[in-house]
Design a protein around this motif. Sequence first.
Motif, PDB file in Angstrom:
ATOM      1  N   VAL A  50       0.821  -1.205   0.000  1.00  0.00           N
ATOM      2  CA  VAL A  50       0.000   0.000   0.000  1.00  0.00           C
ATOM      3  C   VAL A  50       0.852   1.250   0.000  1.00  0.00           C
ATOM      4  CG1 VAL A  50      -1.794   1.251   1.231  1.00  0.00           C
ATOM      5  CG2 VAL A  50      -1.815  -1.248   1.179  1.00  0.00           C
ATOM      6  N   THR A  51       1.909   1.287   0.839  1.00  0.00           N
ATOM      7  CA  THR A  51       2.724   2.485   0.968  1.00  0.00           C
ATOM      8  C   THR A  51       3.981   2.354   0.133  1.00  0.00           C
ATOM      9  OG1 THR A  51       3.830   1.580   2.891  1.00  0.00           O
ATOM     10  CG2 THR A  51       1.868   2.890   3.298  1.00  0.00           C
ATOM     11  N   LYS A  52       4.656   3.463  -0.105  1.00  0.00           N
ATOM     12  CA  LYS A  52       5.834   3.487  -0.952  1.00  0.00           C
ATOM     13  C   LYS A  52       7.025   2.781  -0.320  1.00  0.00           C
ATOM     14  CE  LYS A  52       4.652   7.735  -3.405  1.00  0.00           C
ATOM     15  NZ  LYS A  52       5.108   9.094  -3.783  1.00  0.00           N
ATOM     16  N   GLU A  91       0.731   3.260   8.667  1.00  0.00           N
ATOM     17  CA  GLU A  91       1.649   4.333   9.044  1.00  0.00           C
ATOM     18  C   GLU A  91       2.664   3.873  10.087  1.00  0.00           C
ATOM     19  OE1 GLU A  91      -0.487   7.746  10.262  1.00  0.00           O
ATOM     20  OE2 GLU A  91      -1.408   8.100   8.296  1.00  0.00           O
ATOM     21  N   ASP A  92       2.223   3.047  11.050  1.00  0.00           N
ATOM     22  CA  ASP A  92       3.153   2.559  12.072  1.00  0.00           C
ATOM     23  C   ASP A  92       4.269   1.735  11.444  1.00  0.00           C
ATOM     24  OD1 ASP A  92       1.773   3.779  14.074  1.00  0.00           O
ATOM     25  OD2 ASP A  92       0.593   2.012  14.610  1.00  0.00           O
ATOM     26  N   GLU A  93       3.895   0.841  10.531  1.00  0.00           N
ATOM     27  CA  GLU A  93       4.906   0.018   9.876  1.00  0.00           C
ATOM     28  C   GLU A  93       5.823   0.848   8.990  1.00  0.00           C
ATOM     29  OE1 GLU A  93       2.432  -4.113   9.344  1.00  0.00           O
ATOM     30  OE2 GLU A  93       3.980  -3.578   7.927  1.00  0.00           O
ATOM     31  N   LYS A 107      11.248   2.701   8.052  1.00  0.00           N
ATOM     32  CA  LYS A 107      12.142   3.829   7.801  1.00  0.00           C
ATOM     33  C   LYS A 107      13.214   3.906   8.872  1.00  0.00           C
ATOM     34  CE  LYS A 107      12.120   8.836   7.118  1.00  0.00           C
ATOM     35  NZ  LYS A 107      11.279  10.066   7.060  1.00  0.00           N
ATOM     36  N   ARG A 108      12.813   3.689  10.096  1.00  0.00           N
ATOM     37  CA  ARG A 108      13.760   3.702  11.215  1.00  0.00           C
ATOM     38  C   ARG A 108      14.782   2.572  11.083  1.00  0.00           C
ATOM     39  NH1 ARG A 108      11.851   1.567  17.082  1.00  0.00           N
ATOM     40  NH2 ARG A 108      13.912   1.153  17.952  1.00  0.00           N
ATOM     41  N   VAL A 109      14.317   1.377  10.694  1.00  0.00           N
ATOM     42  CA  VAL A 109      15.226   0.240  10.555  1.00  0.00           C
ATOM     43  C   VAL A 109      16.247   0.507   9.458  1.00  0.00           C
ATOM     44  CG1 VAL A 109      15.386  -2.189   9.934  1.00  0.00           C
ATOM     45  CG2 VAL A 109      13.571  -1.413  11.457  1.00  0.00           C
TER      46      VAL A 109
END
Length: 720
Positions: free
Chosen positions: A497-499, A505-507, A512-514
């Motif tokens: 779903v997301t780029k 949003e949480d994932e 991004k943090r990982v």
Amino acid sequence: MTDNHKNNPLAPVTAAVSKIASSNVVQGTRNLLFHHVHNTKESKEVFADYVAIIRTKPFSKLSKSEKEIYRKKLEDTCKNLLARLHRVGLKYEVRRGAEDLIFVFILCPLDRLKQEFERSRIHDWLVGVRVRDLDEDKDMSLTDSERLRLVHEIITNPLIEGGAGINPGLKEFELVEDFLPLHDKSYNEAWIKTWSTKWMIDKEDLLRLRNHFGEKIAYYFAFLQFYFVWLAIPSIAGLITYMSGATYSIPFSIFMILWSITFVEFWRRKEHELAVWWGVRHFSRVERRRPEFIAEKFIKNPITGEVIPYFSPWRRWLRRTIAAPVIIIFSLALSLSLLFYIMIEVIMTEYYSGPLRDELIFLPTIVYCLLIPTLNSAYIKIAKRLNDYENYDTESRYEFNLTQKIFVANFLISYTSILFIGWVYIPFNKEISSFFQEFFNFLGFSFTVKSVGPERLVTELKYFILTAQVVNLFLELILPYLLRFGSFSMKKIKNGVTKDGGRNEDESAFLKRVRKEVKLPVYEIYTDYAEMITQYGYVSLFSSIWPLSPLFAFINNWIELRSDAIKLCEHTRRPIPKRADSIGPWLENLAILTWFSSITNPSLIYLYHPHTNAFTSPLSVVVVIALIWFTEHIFNIVHYLIKQMLAAIPSVAHDLIRKEEYELKKRLLEKAGISSDTSNHGYEDDESIKKREDSEWFWHSDHVASIEEALREVMQDKTE
């Protein structure tokens, strides 16, 4: 083939891995969706114990046949990895991290973690690492560092010991780069804020640090704090000596030698106390074998009867004998290169006044930047290969021998220039000047003879104490911010779903943090220790040259305590927690430098004290040798006396050990139905004494043939 597959060569691999993860061969993960451990009204944080990083080759540089072979190897690696994780009861979820990365998020279920926790505590108790009763020990809370350590042991322990046997870079897991524990942002922010607003780091701060990062990291910061506090005394003494105008002060030199001996012995005592407080005393007894250790054969342990891997000590010593000449040759090459650099620097700054002098004056710096780091890097690589060749079975032995090999290079790079200038260049300045005068006259260049005094030695030491430490601070703290700022934009990856591959949003934020943390370098505690031990060498060996050395080291270390905390939290990956019961081989290096201070200080005092005639006396060399021999023997005597005096002082750690051992024995006796209370024997009345005397008839030889038989009868009653 879809557009996604065309843009990303790893898409088929990711699909295959996802299929593997959802098959019946291993545990299904479609409903896992990471893990929420802080699931409260205030916080719901996406979490994983570890991230297994699988790094791939760039497919664009491979041929079509190589791509298929490499895809197959990658699929087999992932399949084997997931099967091993499932075998030991760990949960996981696979995600594509980037075009060249695959992430496997790993979580240890509570039941499996509890099982490993109890096994670890029982094993520690049996070998003497812990002395508390097992029932009492099980009630203790599990720290964050211990949780991560236990999970890491489940992942990396050999199959025969109940682990998954997954060791990055070895055998079938060659493509696995590392296991990454993620930073705890809330802890890091609180840690930096607390340490930046406090002048002193107390015992509770170190305990919290140990509970989060493990004993090995905590020992470094404990040593740095201890060293910082102890520098206060020589800082004051050096400041008084400097302000009084005394140069090469004999009392200050003697004081620094005594301070060095006392500091090392008090730290030896302190690290033992920390080992007791942190529950890691005798940790070396339970240290597991290195995965890289290659057994010569398997033998049966004569005590336990278990089959263990074995490598002959004689064969290891033979390999060390083969490695020794290589270390000596490279050490000599490094020493000669350093002397070459020093001589160029001396020529360009002191003697040469010919054409292009303003440009050529930078030649020594260019030579140093090109030659010394290259040789040092090559030496370290060779030292590591030789250490691998020697095939050490435990991490502590491997680390000790590697550190001692590299310590040689650090010693040469750090102290050769000062020793050369102090022992050779200044004392033999006339002879050296005559040589260069003839050399430059032969070449037709102008030459200026300059007399060089002790101020040249002070200048050299000031550079290492001040300039080098400022450069290190810049490289550790400021440069990483600049580098990250230059590469701030991160490439987005389309997946789902997301780029960025997240399903919500949480994932997305979590992924991004990982990716951000994966880009950070691995934390090397070796570099921090090497920096502090090298600084200690400047203070203990050469403070007689410049009495303000301890003061500037004191100021630097206050900053270092905070900057290293920031580096650990912001600029490096979170290290895997490891246990330790000391600072390891660095303690031996401290002892070596302390011993060497009994040579440098007296010799420099004799050579450069205003009231000696060392440069005019024909017997100066003989006097220096005799002085070194005498002071070194006096050092050994004083060292022995200080150790004996400290041994006579009661230790809080010893009292704690005795108390815990007594309470443990008392509880064991009480469980066996035997009273250990003897506190009221001095106040027994006649009736109590008669009862005790009546009970003692059992042990008289008239009633029982032997004590052994009596014990057998008692034990039979207890078991029945």
